[in-house]
Design a protein around this motif. Structure first.
Motif, PDB file in Angstrom:
ATOM      1  N   ILE A  55       0.862  -1.050   0.002  1.00  7.00           N
ATOM      2  CA  ILE A  55       0.037   0.113  -0.186  1.00  7.00           C
ATOM      3  C   ILE A  55       0.836   1.145   0.075  1.00  7.00           C
ATOM      4  N   ARG A  56       2.076   1.404   1.187  1.00  6.73           N
ATOM      5  CA  ARG A  56       2.956   2.502   0.943  1.00  6.73           C
ATOM      6  C   ARG A  56       3.641   2.681  -0.539  1.00  6.73           C
ATOM      7  N   GLU A  57       4.009   1.637  -1.178  1.00  4.97           N
ATOM      8  CA  GLU A  57       4.549   1.678  -2.507  1.00  4.97           C
ATOM      9  C   GLU A  57       3.866   2.225  -3.379  1.00  4.97           C
ATOM     10  N   LYS A  58       2.318   1.727  -3.368  1.00  2.00           N
ATOM     11  CA  LYS A  58       1.129   2.126  -4.330  1.00  2.00           C
ATOM     12  C   LYS A  58       1.054   3.736  -4.160  1.00  2.00           C
ATOM     13  N   ILE A  59       1.084   4.210  -2.994  1.00  2.22           N
ATOM     14  CA  ILE A  59       0.690   5.640  -2.508  1.00  2.22           C
ATOM     15  C   ILE A  59       1.938   6.497  -2.943  1.00  2.22           C
ATOM     16  N   LEU A  60       2.960   5.876  -2.694  1.00  2.32           N
ATOM     17  CA  LEU A  60       4.261   6.821  -3.111  1.00  2.32           C
ATOM     18  C   LEU A  60       4.362   6.959  -4.636  1.00  2.32           C
ATOM     19  N   ASP A  61       4.058   5.787  -5.452  1.00  5.47           N
ATOM     20  CA  ASP A  61       3.984   5.783  -6.788  1.00  5.47           C
ATOM     21  C   ASP A  61       3.196   6.885  -7.586  1.00  5.47           C
ATOM     22  N   ALA A  65       4.104  10.496  -9.320  1.00  3.94           N
ATOM     23  CA  ALA A  65       3.545  10.777 -10.536  1.00  3.94           C
ATOM     24  C   ALA A  65       2.810  11.966 -10.694  1.00  3.94           C
ATOM     25  N   SER A  66       2.096  12.471  -9.544  1.00  2.40           N
ATOM     26  CA  SER A  66       1.250  13.805  -9.671  1.00  2.40           C
ATOM     27  C   SER A  66       1.945  15.073  -9.495  1.00  2.40           C
ATOM     28  N   PRO A  67       1.797  16.026 -10.354  1.00  5.22           N
ATOM     29  CA  PRO A  67       2.402  17.264 -10.330  1.00  5.22           C
ATOM     30  C   PRO A  67       2.132  18.271  -9.203  1.00  5.22           C
ATOM     31  N   PHE A  68       1.372  17.548  -8.342  1.00  2.00           N
ATOM     32  CA  PHE A  68       1.087  18.399  -7.074  1.00  2.00           C
ATOM     33  C   PHE A  68       0.743  17.564  -5.790  1.00  2.00           C
ATOM     34  N   ARG A  90      -1.850  14.548   0.431  1.00  2.00           N
ATOM     35  CA  ARG A  90      -2.850  15.092  -0.432  1.00  2.00           C
ATOM     36  C   ARG A  90      -2.085  15.066  -1.982  1.00  2.00           C
ATOM     37  N   TYR A  91      -2.740  14.623  -2.878  1.00  2.00           N
ATOM     38  CA  TYR A  91      -2.299  14.526  -4.117  1.00  2.00           C
ATOM     39  C   TYR A  91      -3.203  14.412  -5.127  1.00  2.00           C
ATOM     40  N   LEU A  92      -2.918  14.876  -6.461  1.00  6.87           N
ATOM     41  CA  LEU A  92      -3.815  14.722  -7.476  1.00  6.87           C
ATOM     42  C   LEU A  92      -3.474  13.458  -8.329  1.00  6.87           C
ATOM     43  N   ASP A  93      -4.827  12.707  -8.266  1.00  7.98           N
ATOM     44  CA  ASP A  93      -4.586  11.275  -8.851  1.00  7.98           C
ATOM     45  C   ASP A  93      -4.833  11.753 -10.278  1.00  7.98           C
TER      46      ASP A  93
END
Length: 103
Positions: A55-61, A65-68, A90-93
């Protein structure tokens, strides 16, 4: 104790829901079989750690990849007078084009 714990309760739920791979192993143990069932406390902790890493790796990926993105931190003291800190990303998916928050 009548409480089997969360991990075993989830396995039982999955077996009752029709998950055949879980059902075969889990019900063998309950009926006294000697086969490997991977339900010891040590294995349970290992599985939880593996899931956490995934889960941590998926979130970090997703964050990379997010510009923000932003990091929020909040700290509080609980009843036992222990400090607890929560971190939120908090990030843009980019797939759904929605703002996500991960704790």
């Amino acid at each position: 104790s009548a409480n089997p714990g969360n991990f075993l309760a989830i396995l039982d739920y999955r077996a009752k829901a029709g998950d055949q791979s879980v059902s075969r192993s889990f019900h063998m143990k309950k009926s006294g079989g000697k086969e490997t069932t991977y339900t010891s406390p040590w294995i349970q902790n290992e599985i939880i750690q593996c899931c956490g890493s995934f889960i941590r790796e998926k979130i970090l990926d997703d964050v990379k990849a997010s510009p923000f993105f932003s990091v929020l931190a909040d700290e509080a003291t609980d009843v036992a007078n222990s400090e607890q800190m929560a971190l939120i990303l908090r990030y843009l998916d980019l797939v759904s084009n929605e703002v996500r928050e991960s704790f």
